[in-house]
Each structure stands twice: as structure tokens, then as C-alpha cells.
Design an enzyme around this catalytic site. Structure first.
Site, PDB file in Angstrom:
ATOM      1  N   ASN A 115      -3.603  14.654   2.677  1.00  0.00           N
ATOM      2  CA  ASN A 115      -3.719  13.431   3.474  1.00  0.00           C
ATOM      3  C   ASN A 115      -2.312  12.998   3.888  1.00  0.00           C
ATOM      4  O   ASN A 115      -1.611  12.324   3.142  1.00  0.00           O
ATOM      5  CB  ASN A 115      -4.405  12.346   2.653  1.00  0.00           C
ATOM      6  CG  ASN A 115      -4.731  11.124   3.492  1.00  0.00           C
ATOM      7  OD1 ASN A 115      -4.081  10.881   4.510  1.00  0.00           O
ATOM      8  ND2 ASN A 115      -5.720  10.365   3.070  1.00  0.00           N
ATOM      9  N   ASP A 116      -1.929  13.414   5.075  1.00  0.00           N
ATOM     10  CA  ASP A 116      -0.589  13.132   5.592  1.00  0.00           C
ATOM     11  C   ASP A 116      -0.268  11.649   5.616  1.00  0.00           C
ATOM     12  O   ASP A 116       0.879  11.255   5.804  1.00  0.00           O
ATOM     13  CB  ASP A 116      -0.491  13.642   7.040  1.00  0.00           C
ATOM     14  CG  ASP A 116      -0.002  15.068   7.104  1.00  0.00           C
ATOM     15  OD1 ASP A 116       0.753  15.470   6.214  1.00  0.00           O
ATOM     16  OD2 ASP A 116      -0.383  15.772   8.056  1.00  0.00           O
ATOM     17  N   CYS A 117      -1.288  10.845   5.502  1.00  0.00           N
ATOM     18  CA  CYS A 117      -1.096   9.403   5.650  1.00  0.00           C
ATOM     19  C   CYS A 117      -0.983   8.674   4.323  1.00  0.00           C
ATOM     20  O   CYS A 117      -0.819   7.460   4.301  1.00  0.00           O
ATOM     21  CB  CYS A 117      -2.245   8.825   6.475  1.00  0.00           C
ATOM     22  SG  CYS A 117      -2.263   9.542   8.115  1.00  0.00           S
ATOM     23  N   ASN A 138       1.388   8.008   2.027  1.00  0.00           N
ATOM     24  CA  ASN A 138       2.839   8.143   1.914  1.00  0.00           C
ATOM     25  C   ASN A 138       3.336   7.241   0.787  1.00  0.00           C
ATOM     26  O   ASN A 138       3.809   6.133   1.011  1.00  0.00           O
ATOM     27  CB  ASN A 138       3.499   7.781   3.246  1.00  0.00           C
ATOM     28  CG  ASN A 138       2.767   8.412   4.420  1.00  0.00           C
ATOM     29  OD1 ASN A 138       2.258   7.720   5.304  1.00  0.00           O
ATOM     30  ND2 ASN A 138       2.674   9.724   4.404  1.00  0.00           N
ATOM     31  N   GLN A 177       6.083   9.734   7.339  1.00  0.00           N
ATOM     32  CA  GLN A 177       6.232  10.790   6.337  1.00  0.00           C
ATOM     33  C   GLN A 177       7.678  11.034   5.940  1.00  0.00           C
ATOM     34  O   GLN A 177       7.953  11.451   4.832  1.00  0.00           O
ATOM     35  CB  GLN A 177       5.645  12.107   6.865  1.00  0.00           C
ATOM     36  CG  GLN A 177       4.152  12.210   6.768  1.00  0.00           C
ATOM     37  CD  GLN A 177       3.487  11.796   8.066  1.00  0.00           C
ATOM     38  OE1 GLN A 177       4.048  11.960   9.133  1.00  0.00           O
ATOM     39  NE2 GLN A 177       2.302  11.244   7.958  1.00  0.00           N
TER      40      GLN A 177
END
Ligand code: BGC
Ligand code: NOJ
Length: 807
Positions: free
Chosen positions: A484-486, A488, A501
């Protein structure tokens, strides 16, 4: 409401109105020359890299939508009326319109005042040329005199610069005209060794290569000056915006048909061969290239080669079922989308502008999973490319550039799930092919040949990377983000426009991910099986031992009452915990911990999956978490930046849904797995196209979730890991035919009401004819009528094996 229909026999989706809820697109080319093409002729072409070698220009986010394409205008000279063969850009209401998106080609038909046109677009296999064949038929009882205008607009190669650096760009455009070919040679005079051209196999009566001359200042492309006056002005572009337009006069007797073939070619030359004479480019290779394809029979041959090729590519896994949507997804459209994602990663679609991302380490490894059986050789090359960007500590550059194949230093590393996907990618390749020799292949670290080690070493370092990066609860650290790139958890970005990121990363060693924990165990089990296969049993046991320890850590620190926790943040607070007001339960940790079987023994996986159903499932798919965040959280990052219900903030992020389907099959819950499958599979959503909005033949990344204003509306179609994971879920876990290290594993988990399903699977040279019947009293696997005690059926060279499975 539908806007077309599936033509399964021809493997086409037929769109019956140009006014689809959004442009519905297709892809041309599958090796080096690529094109995107919409149902109204919009889109663009590029060579290998959509950012650095853009051949034609496209205007994203235009009004009206979808502007820029390969267009054909038809003018009836008797009354001066004109229209477009693809509806856009003129947008005159046609008497008849039809667009057929097929595998690697698109055909658009239009009828207007008894003139029938059909344009077919394709890229012949192995060639750097896009062909456009325009067929015209006069269906009236009078002779028709028509003027045909082609139109493309060149991009000045670097699509990013092209959109920004106007003080330079508007001076550098250069072309050459030779007969019916218009050559685009901007920057060829200096450092470029490539040019493009647009040619037609007919004498032209006039041409234009300067945009303003063709369109007219302050005119729009729906009413170009040239169309009004009935001819082009023979303009030769000098700076400004180079285009290519041919004007051809055609006379058609009643009932007569004529056809024109246009070629948009890309040529690369050696430095010493660049020029024919001073200032004149060497056109020989272009002339030869176009000559090869400028006849009707050559075009037909190219078309047939593409079709035969797809028959071959699709052959390894074909089914017969009464459920036609299932058939068309499994046999045609899902594998087709897997090829496109394999080729283009996340670079160029109508949502990805082609100037953004390179190839993702995580993305490309996952794309392999749904592609590997199509062309194992290309999968092998890809694995070696990806692995060469791995870092020597086992971590990974997050992205690499397709042209250079080098890790992308701007973005760097630090996405701590990345290395695990390499294990899954390599294991999938070996299971499909049996080619364990790939493990001995020396592959550089950090693109540095001096650091090369056998691929097996890369896998072990990937495994150890996670073990070397554990947090306070002995769970994997998350780094910049996991899948999940989001999420952070080390970023704390408070300035608009900063990258979520990469900005302000605190090198925190507290934020931990349960998603990576589950993924680690899943990958470790796969790796251990591989190690056993190559007789490294001791190492296999050690690997399994680490997986057990990780499972213990999850059981101790990763469970709420009814579901798996998602993460620990920088401060050690829970994400996805019962005490959280928002983001209480997330999908990723439920799926990965259950896929890893962490709670198989004590029934916790079942409890977690029931919670998924209770809190996250909707009729339009399973949302990513619930409740979505209503406010921005500095300590969580991008996930809380989206309005509730969209993208990673409570959207149905389709990539994650097949993980739950797989987990449900592991729980032997076929009805639920298949219900989840149907909710997001595009063919099953065709009937609600007015809501879904995107193409009914390919997956979209996201369907707006239950908290969204437009629940059920999809976005970001085509380039998403959703394609390969859904393919894996349906073919390998629901239909249950999956490669093992030694043989083909037969383990279906289908609902009873699907009736009988026949699968033909070609695997390592053997044809497996498999018939799956659910609901039979006498259960078991029968090979040529005889019951088998194993569900892994070994291949028998060049043989056919007939298998019946009663479940
Ligand atoms: C998107 C993610 C994507 C990321 C890539 C984000 O804005 O929401 O889906 O993975 O960008 O950097
Ligand atoms: C899209 C990205 O391409 C992928 O790498 C990521 O895992 C998902 N978004 C989820 O954030």
C-alpha cells in the site's frame, strides 16, 4: 446499460456507440512499437518508452475528452459535407458506427450518407510501424467524389519536454516531404539517430505538415481549414507544431470499394548512415519498411499473424463453461490485459500519462504471475532485468527505466515489501517451466556486474532482507510503504505537493507491517518448496523455521479480537486496530495472513475473513479499509489524503480482492470466493456500464467504495496488478489448476451451480484435458478413469492426460 457486446468468436468487444461513458481503449503492438487507441480513434504511439520516445502527441485532460489520434476526415465534394471515420474529431452524428477492439488491433466502422468506411489499426508483429487501413465503399446509386484527409500530430520525442519547454520546442520542429511520405526529423540534425514518418500507398493531391496551416489559427480540429477549403496547403513545417496530413481524391462508382494503407513508421539509424546528403535524411530504411506493408495482401498477412499469435498465446489455458462471462474473462480478456500490463507496467494508459513512472520492482514481479505461461522466455528475461536492480543488502530500487534497465536513483529504495515479490515471481516462473537453471544464472546487484551472484542468492537475500529489518514486535519494518504505497508511516509530510513516499522520511525503526509479515511467510513457504525441489533440504527447513517465528510474532502482536491488525505506526500505535476510530480494519493483512495460513489451525483465518465480509464487502467489491479516514493524518500519509471511498482510502482497490478470493478457497469456501470474483470482474459488470464507466473487458484499479459519492464507479483501467492477481485467483485457485514444482496441481474450488467446467491446460509439453464437476457424490481425481491419490499430476512428454475431478 450496455454500450456494446462481446463477440467471443472473434475475440472482440464491439462498441456500438461512440458516446461511451469514457473513452474505451485498446493497445496496439506488443514488443517495441506501441499504441493506445480509443473507440473514437484517439490515442498515441511510442517506441519502447512512452516518455522518451513519444511519436505522436496526445492531449490528456482536454475538452472535449480524448483529443489527438490517428484521424481520417471524409469530405463529399458534391455537397461539401465532411465527417470523421472514427466520429472524433468532427463528431458528426453518423448513420452507423461500430468499434471492434480485438487482441492487438482495433477496427472502426462508420456510415454516413451511403459512404461506408472501415479503419483498421495494428502494429505488425516484430515491426516498428503502425498500419492504418482505410476501406471506403459507396453504397449509393451515384458516383461519389470524395476527398480523404489523414491527420496525425507529431510529438517532439520527449513527451514531458514536449508539454513544457515551449520557448525551445516551437523553434525546433523539422520535416521532409518525399512523395506521399512526410518525415518527422526534429532534433535529428543534432543528437538523435531516429526519425518517424507517415506515408500512404497512393499519390496525394496535397499535404500539410504544419498544424496551423491545416487547422487554421483559432480553429478547432473538428472544423479544420483544409476541410473547409477541400485541400491541404502543401505546408512544410518549420518550428511550431509538425503534423502529417495527406489529402487524397477518390472516385467511387456505385457499389465500389477502395482501400488506402497508411504507415506510421519509426526508424533508427547508425550514426554513419544518418544522412543521404547534407541536410537530407537517409530514407532508404523507411521506404523499404513501408513497401513491405503497403499492399492489401501484406496488411491481411500482418493481421492474420497477430490473430494466430494470440491463438497460440491463449492456448495454454482455455475453458468451456455455461457461464459465458467466465469463459470470456479466462480465455480472452484477462490474459490479454496481463500481456499489456507485463509490457507497459504502469506507464501509459488514459490514466497514466506515460511521463511518470518507470517499471516497478513490485509491480513487474506481480505482473509476471499472470503472464508467465504465455511467453516464459520473456518472463525469464524480465526476471533477470528486475533482479539486476536489486540492492546488495537484498532490498530493491523501487523502479527502473525500461530503456536503460537501470534502477531509478531519484526514487531509490526503502519500500520494504519489494524484495518479497521477487521470490514470488521467480517461483512462478520455475513452477511453470521447471527451469531451475535460472537459479544458477549470475545476475548483478545494483546493475553492477562486479557484484553478480547466482539468482538463488538474490532470493535468499530478499528473504533475509525482511529478517534483517524487523521492528520492536519482531514484525517487518514497513520503510517508506509496503504494497500500500499510501501507508506512509515514516513520512510526516505537511507541505502540499510533497511526495508522500519520499519526503521527510524519518529512518524510523518502529513502524511495522502485518501485510509484509503475511507476505513474507507466504513467500518463504514457496521458497522452501523450491529449495526442497533442488535438494537443499536443510536450507528449506531453516527457511520454514523463520516463517514459523514470523507466524508466532503475528499471533502475539498482530491480532485484534476478530481480525489481523494492519500495522504499527512510528509511535507504536496500531493501524487497523479495534481502538482506531477510522481505519479499524484493513483488507491487506487479512488476506496475506490468511493466505499464509497463520490462523489456519485455530480458526482465526476464518474469523478474519468473516470480518472482511462483515465490514468491508459491498456489492461492488471489497473496500480496502473501513471506516475510511475523514481527515488527513500526518502519521499515516497519503492513505488519508483521498476523500473517503476513493483509491486507498476505502475504495474497492481491485488488486486486493483476489487475495481474499484465494484465502476463501484455502478455507474451502467456493461460493464466497466466486461471488467476490463476479463482483469485480469487468464482464459481469457490463450491464452496469453507465455506472462502472470504464471498459467492460478489462479490470480497473479501483471501483469507488461505499463511502464514496459515486459508489460503483471505476477509474484507472488497464494498467494495474489487478489483472494478474485476478487471473491467478480464478485460474489457479477457484478453477484450481496451478503449476507445482513437479507437476500440475488439480485443486478446484468452484460453486456447485457452475455445473461442469472443462479446462484444457498445456503444461510443460503435456496437454491436460480436465473436467471439473462440483456436487458429485463420489469425490476424487480420476486419470483416464483411474482414481489418483495425488493431486499433483506429472507431465508426460507430448502426451494427453484426461482428468476428471469430482468435488
Ligand atoms: C496512488 C497509488 C500509487 C502511488 C504510486 C499514489 O498516488 O494512490 O495507488 O501506487 O501513487 O506512487
Ligand atoms: C499502484 C502501484 O502501482 C502499486 O505498486 C501499489 O501496490 C498499489 N498502487 C497500492 O498502493
Amino acid at each position: 446499460m450496455k454500450f456494446g457486446y462481446f463477440d467471443d468468436k472473434n475475440r472482440e468487444y464491439v462498441i456500438t456507440t461512440p458516446k461511451t461513458p469514457a473513452p474505451w481503449i485498446n493497445y496496439l503492438g506488443s514488443e517495441a512499437m506501441f499504441g493506445l487507441i480509443s473507440n473514437t480513434g484517439g490515442g498515441y504511439s511510442f517506441y519502447r518508452d512512452a516518455k522518451l520516445r513519444r511519436i505522436t502527441r496526445y492531449r490528456y485532460n482536454n475538452i472535449p475528452v480524448d483529443q489527438g489520434g490517428r484521424y481520417f476526415f471524409i469530405k463529399d465534394t458534391s455537397d461539401g459535407e465532411y465527417w470523421s471515420a472514427t466520429w472524433q474529431p468532427v463528431r458528426k452524428d453518423l448513420d452507423n458506427y461500430e468499434c471492434r477492439h480485438g487482441l492487438g488491433y482495433t477496427k472502426i466502422k462508420a456510415d454516413y450518407k451511403d459512404v461506408e468506411s472501415e479503419v483498421t489499426y495494428l502494429v505488425p508483429k516484430g515491426e516498428n510501424i503502425e498500419l492504418h487501413r482505410l476501406k471506403l465503399t459507396n453504397n449509393s446509386s451515384e458516383t461519389k467524389k470524395l476527398a480523404i484527409f489523414s491527420y496525425i500530430e507529431f510529438c517532439l520525442w520527449n513527451a514531458d519536454e514536449d508539454d513544457r519547454n515551449f520557448q525551445r520546442n516551437l523553434n525546433i520542429g523539422e520535416v521532409e516531404i518525399d512523395g506521399s511520405a512526410i518525415y518527422h526529423k526534429t532534433e535529428f540534425r543534432e543528437r538523435r539517430d531516429h526519425y518517424a514518418y507517415y506515408a500512404v500507398n497512393r499519390e496525394v493531391s496535397s499535404f500539410d505538415s504544419d498544424r496551423e496551416s491545416f487547422i487554421g489559427t483559432y480553429n478547432n480540429l473538428n472544423e479544420p481549414q483544409a476541410l473547409k477549403s477541400g485541400k491541404c496547403s502543401n505546408s512544410v513545417a518549420s518550428g511550431w507544431s509538425p503534423i502529417a496530413s495527406h489529402c487524397i481524391e477518390i472516385e467511387l462508382k456505385p457499389g465500389e470499394t477502395d482501400e488506402l494503407i497508411f504507415g506510421l513508421g519509426y526508424i533508427e539509424l547508425d550514426q554513419e548512415d544518418k544522412w543521404e546528403s547534407k541536410g537530407v535524411i537517409n530514407k532508404k530504411p523507411a521506404v523499404a519498411q513501408f513497401a513491405e506493408y503497403s499492399t492489401s495482401s501484406a496488411f491481411e498477412d500482418a493481421f492474420k499473424i497477430i490473430q494466430d499469435d494470440w491463438t497460440k498465446l491463449l492456448k495454454p489455458y482455455q475453458i468451456e463453461s455455461d457461464d459465458k462471462n467466465l469463459e470470456r474473462m479466462v480465455n480472452i480478456w484477462n490474459p490479454y490485459q496481463c500481456m499489456v500490463t507485463f509490457n507497459l507496467s504502469r506507464s501509459a494508459s488514459f490514466f497514466e500519462s506515460g511521463i511518470g513512472r518507470g517499471m516497478g520492482f513490485r509491480d513487474s514481479n506481480q505482473d509476471l504471475l499472470g503472464f508467465v505461461h504465455q511467453i516464459p522466455k520473456r518472463a525469464r528475461e524480465r526476471i533477470l532485468d528486475i533482479a539486476a536492480t536489486q540492492l546488495s543488502d537484498g532490498g530493491a530500487y523501487h523502479q527502473y527505466q525500461p530503456l536503460t534497465k537501470r534502477g531509478n536513483a531519484d526514487l531509490g529504495d526503502g519500500f520494504f515489501d519489494d524484495p518479497q515479490w521477487l521470490i514470488l515471481g521467480v517461483c512462478a516462473y520455475i513452477k511453470e517451466t521447471g527451469d531451475v537453471s535460472i537459479l544458477d544464472t549470475f545476475v548483478p546487484y545494483e546493475n553492477n556486474d562486479e557484484l553478480a551472484q547466482p539468482l538463488l542468492d538474490h532470493l535468499l537475500r530478499a528473504h533475509n532482507f525482511t529478517l534483517n529489518n524487523l521492528g520492536p514486535h519482531k514484525l517487518p519494518l514497513i520503510g517508506r510503504a509496503d504494497w500500500n504505497d499510501c501507508l506512509n508511516l515514516n513520512c510526516f509530510s505537511d507541505q502540499p505537493g510533497e511526495s508522500f513516499q519520499t519526503t521527510g522520511n524519518r529512518k524510523g525503526r518502529t513502524a511495522e507491517s502485518l501485510m509484509i509479515a503475511g507476505l513474507f511467510i507466504f513467500a518463504a513457504q514457496d521458497l522452501a518448496d523450491l529449495l526442497t525441489t533442488i535438494d537443499k533440504t536443510e536450507q528449506a527447513e531453516k527457511t520454514l523455521e523463520t516463517a514459523k517465528e514470523m507466524a508466532d510474532a503475528i499471533r502475539q502482536h498482530g491480532r485484534e479480537k476478530e481480525w489481523y491488525t494492519r500495522a504499527y505506526d512510528f509511535f507504536g500505535h496500531k493501524v487497523g486496530g479495534e481502538e482506531c476510530e477510522e481505519g479499524r480494519i484493513y483488507i491487506e493483512s487479512q488476506s496475506w495472513c490468511a493466505m499464509a495460513g497463520v490462523g489456519l489451525e485455530d480458526g482465526f483465518d476464518r474469523i478474519a475473513l468473516d470480518s472482511v465480509k462483515k465490514h468491508l464487502a459491498t456489492p461492488h467489491g471489497i473496500v480496502l479499509q473501513d471506516p475510511p479516514y475523514s481527515e488527513y493524518h500526518l502519521e499515516l500519509g497519503e492513505v488519508s489524503s483521498y476523500p473517503p471511498g476513493y483509491k486507498e482510502n476505502g475504495g474497492v482497490f481491485c488488486h486486493t480482492n483476489p487475495w481474499i478470493m484465494i484465502a476463501e478457497t484455502m478455507q474451502k469456501n467456493p461460493e464466497q470466493a466466486f461471488e467476490y470474483y463476479k463482483q469485480i470482474a469487468p464482464a459481469y459488470r457490463e450491464e452496469i456500464s453507465e455506472l462502472h464507466k470504464q471498459e467492460p473487458y478489462v479490470y480497473a484499479q479501483m471501483i469507488a467504495g461505499k463511502a464514496a459519492v459515486r459508489h460503483g464507479e471505476a477509474k484507472n483501467s488497464w494498467l494495474t496488478g489487478t489483472a494478474s492477481w485476478n487471473y491467478v485467483a480464478i485460474t489457479q485457485f477457484i478453477l484450481g489448476i496451478r503449476p507445482g514444482y513437479n507437476g500440475l496441481i488439480i485443486d478446484p474450488c468452484i460453486p456447485t451451480d457452475l455445473g461442469e467446467i472443462k479446462v484444457v491446460r498445456y503444461f510443460r509439453g503435456t496437454k491436460y484435458n480436465i473436467s471439473i464437476i462440483a456436487g458429485k457424490e463420489e469425490k476424487g481425481i480420476f486419470i483416464n478413469g483411474k482414481q489418483s491419490d495425488s493431486n499433483e499430476i506429472l507431465p508426460e512428454d507430448n502426451e494427453e492426460i484426461n482428468i476428471t475431478v469430482n468435488i
